[in-house]
Design an enzyme around this catalytic site. Structure first.
Site, PDB file in Angstrom:
ATOM      1  N   MET A  20       0.907  -1.126   0.011  1.00 16.66           N
ATOM      2  CA  MET A  20      -0.083   0.049  -0.014  1.00 16.66           C
ATOM      3  C   MET A  20       0.931   1.415  -0.092  1.00 16.66           C
ATOM      4  O   MET A  20       1.270   1.704  -1.041  1.00 16.66           O
ATOM      5  CB  MET A  20      -0.978  -0.048   1.276  1.00 16.66           C
ATOM      6  CG  MET A  20      -2.065   0.455   0.779  1.00 16.66           C
ATOM      7  SD  MET A  20      -3.422   0.408   2.222  1.00 16.66           S
ATOM      8  CE  MET A  20      -4.847   0.783   1.634  1.00 16.66           C
ATOM      9  N   CYS A  21       1.213   1.863   0.938  1.00  9.51           N
ATOM     10  CA  CYS A  21       2.002   2.980   1.480  1.00  9.51           C
ATOM     11  C   CYS A  21       1.180   4.322   1.336  1.00  9.51           C
ATOM     12  O   CYS A  21       0.414   4.100   0.250  1.00  9.51           O
ATOM     13  CB  CYS A  21       3.338   3.128   0.440  1.00  9.51           C
ATOM     14  SG  CYS A  21       4.572   1.784   0.564  1.00  9.51           S
ATOM     15  N   GLY A  22       1.645   5.473   1.923  1.00  7.04           N
ATOM     16  CA  GLY A  22       0.936   6.496   1.528  1.00  7.04           C
ATOM     17  C   GLY A  22       2.053   7.529   1.209  1.00  7.04           C
ATOM     18  O   GLY A  22       3.282   7.480   1.569  1.00  7.04           O
TER      19      GLY A  22
ATOM     20  N   ARG B 241      -1.908   3.734   5.858  1.00 10.28           N
ATOM     21  CA  ARG B 241      -1.503   3.196   4.645  1.00 10.28           C
ATOM     22  C   ARG B 241      -0.112   2.655   4.810  1.00 10.28           C
ATOM     23  O   ARG B 241       0.305   2.045   4.017  1.00 10.28           O
ATOM     24  CB  ARG B 241      -1.611   4.293   3.697  1.00 10.28           C
ATOM     25  CG  ARG B 241      -2.823   4.560   2.931  1.00 10.28           C
ATOM     26  CD  ARG B 241      -2.940   5.606   1.736  1.00 10.28           C
ATOM     27  NE  ARG B 241      -2.297   4.847   0.593  1.00 10.28           N
ATOM     28  CZ  ARG B 241      -3.463   4.417  -0.161  1.00 10.28           C
ATOM     29  NH1 ARG B 241      -4.484   4.466  -0.058  1.00 10.28           N
ATOM     30  NH2 ARG B 241      -2.709   3.698  -1.429  1.00 10.28           N
TER      31      ARG B 241
ATOM     32  N   THR C 131       4.583   7.375   4.137  1.00 11.37           N
ATOM     33  CA  THR C 131       4.261   6.189   5.293  1.00 11.37           C
ATOM     34  C   THR C 131       4.476   4.879   4.560  1.00 11.37           C
ATOM     35  O   THR C 131       3.828   4.689   3.487  1.00 11.37           O
ATOM     36  CB  THR C 131       2.967   6.313   5.770  1.00 11.37           C
ATOM     37  OG1 THR C 131       2.161   6.220   4.895  1.00 11.37           O
ATOM     38  CG2 THR C 131       3.087   7.710   6.546  1.00 11.37           C
TER      39      THR C 131
END
Lengths: 227, 294
Positions: B1-3, B32, B145
């Site tokens: 995912m990651c933000g 995320r 993130t």
């Protein structure tokens, strides 16, 4: 009744709306300060009117049954995904996968919808007043999509059955999606949906109809070497 | 995912509050990416001084200060948690050589005349607090993130990646041809400190920029050369640019007002920004490079 997401938790608000007393007559709700929350008003299953003031996150109005939901703002991924009945009206733009896998009901988007609008739709009616992004109506099985603007690349790729009507240009058609002849019943269908969506200045015969060529339905022996 | 998040200030109005705005953006992207977080801030551009963002890990700061001052005369050091900003007029090549050969425990997170980078493993909220992001001023900032997928949860595996002067890159997605590309870039002289795919993309950007290509042209050719899923934010001293791959599975939303341009994976990262409800809000289209800057 006013519900403020700054004062109440998302889960609390969803719980209230999902578990309304059957005998309760107050069925008008306004939600303020959504601030991009996810899954807001997902799983509503009774007749009620909900107005959300502001932008929301993912899966807003998912699995909706019977409720009439208006979002005065933009929506994130998967608005009205898996909707069964009722209406979801987005006054802004919608992100990807709007109305994904939905079985019924009406989704109205006043702005644009991005990629994969109506992916795997199974009976929902979708009206987009703006344009839709690439791979819209991908693997659509049933239902109707009316696009008053343009459609992006690979419209209706790997389509089973669904009626797609586009007023503007189509960048490209996906595999097994072709332009089809418009008949009276299709014009009536468009007319009915435009009326429901309160679109007055567009005539049904401005649209072109797209549907399945039905060539991917069955295994073709000529393609055996591809497997 | 990651933000991923980024904010570029078009006017001076919010320069003092840049850190505050960016920290809430990062905090709101915790869901995320709970594994690690990091940010790059562009501030106080100097014509003569270079700033080196160093992670000293468990090394004692005073001991490090004493040792490094012997090697680099007149160096100014500022410690924030386990990171140190080292300021010097010495040329980057020499400084990097000194640090790499004398301080094996110290990793160079980035360097430049404007950029300061902080990144560490842990929950974004803790990382933001630890590095006091709230207190930063600046002209633009980028944050990340991380939900780790293809390489380990370490400082070197955290974003932003900086592989050139005042450059940084954050990424939501995954690349499938990074090993081949890493080999190609290594032959051209790039060095890499991790097995991470994003570091390769950052190296690709640095390589192209060092050949005098613009950031916009660089990212346009990246669309052909990088295979995989991505939304990238690439920062330079002048501003930043955003690009999504053609399939565009990885989300991004942009909010633009007369004072700023903000980008994030989800709108909820921007809901607190001043006057955001009157901003022009749109999704960057797939395969198109958007850039803002001086």
């Amino acid at each position: 009744m006013k519900l403020d997401l700054k004062k109440k938790k998302l889960r609390e608000i969803n719980n209230t709306l999902q578990n309304l007393d059957n005998k309760k007559n107050d069925r008008d709700f306004v939600i303020i300060n959504p601030e991009g929350s996810h899954a807001l008003c997902a799983g509503l299953n009774q007749e009620m009117k909900v107005l959300i003031k502001g932008h929301v996150g993912y899966y807003c109005g998912g699995m909706n049954q019977k409720a009439y939901l208006t979002i005065d703002g933009n929506v994130g991924t998967g608005v009205a995904e898996n909707m069964m009945s009722g209406t979801v009206h987005v006054k802004g733009n919608a992100s990807q996968s709007a109305g994904a896998t939905a079985h019924g009901g009406l989704l109205i988007i006043d702005g644009d919808a991005s990629s994969r609008c109506g992916i795997s739709m199974k009976g929902i009616d979708i009206v987009v007043k703006g344009s839709v992004g690439h791979m819209s109506a991908f693997m659509a099985q049933s239902g109707t999509m009316v696009v008053c603007g343009d459609a992006g690349e690979a419209l209706g790729d790997s389509l089973y059955e669904a009626d797609i009507f586009v007023k503007g240009s189509v960048k490209s058609l996906g595999a097994d999606c072709i332009e089809k002849k418009m008949e009276k019943k299709h014009l009536d269908k468009i007319s009915n949906l435009l009326k429901k969506s309160e679109i007055k200045n567009i005539k049904p015969d401005n649209f072109k109809r797209y549907g399945s060529a039905r060539k991917l339905y069955n295994f073709n022996i000529d393609n055996v070497s591809s497997y | 995912m990651c933000g991923i998040v980024g904010i570029y200030l078009k006017t001076k109005k919010f320069e003092k509050n840049l850190g505050k705005l960016l920290s809430v953006m990062l905090n709101n992207m915790e869901s995320r990416g709970p594994d690690s977080a990091g940010f790059a801030i562009y501030k106080d551009e100097s014509k003569k001084m270079y700033k080196f963002s160093l992670c000293i890990n468990d090394l004692n700061f005073n001991k490090f200060k004493k040792e490094i001052s012997k090697k680099i005369k007149k160096a100014k050091l500022n410690q924030i948690s386990d990171h140190v900003i080292l300021k010097t007029q010495k040329q980057p090549k020499k400084v990097i050589e000194i640090i790499n050969s004398n301080f094996p425990k110290v990793s160079i997170v980035g360097y430049g005349r404007s950029i300061e980078i902080f990144k560490q493993v842990g929950n974004p909220k803790d990382v933001v607090k630890k590095f006091k992001l709230d207190s930063f001023s600046g002209t633009h900032g980028i944050g990340h993130t991380r939900m780790a997928t293809e390489s380990a949860i370490t400082t070197n595996g955290s974003h932003p990646y900086s592989t050139g002067e005042d450059e940084c890159l954050v990424h939501n997605g995954s690349l499938s041809n990074h090993n081949n590309l890493r080999r190609k870039l290594t032959k051209k002289g790039n060095t890499f400190n991790s097995e991470n795919d994003t570091e390769v993309a950052a190296g690709y950007v640095s390589n192209s920029l060092s050949n005098n290509k613009s950031l916009k042209d660089t990212l346009t050719s990246a669309l052909k050369d990088l295979d995989g899923f991505y939304t990238f934010i690439a920062g330079t001293r002048k501003g930043f640019a955003v690009v999504r791959d053609e399939i565009a599975c990885k989300p991004a939303v942009i909010a633009e007002t007369k004072n700023y341009v903000a980008i994030a994976s989800e709108f909820q990262a921007m809901a607190h920004l001043p006057d955001v409800n009157n901003a022009k809000i749109f999704e960057p289209e797939p395969g198109i490079v958007y850039s803002w800057g001086k």
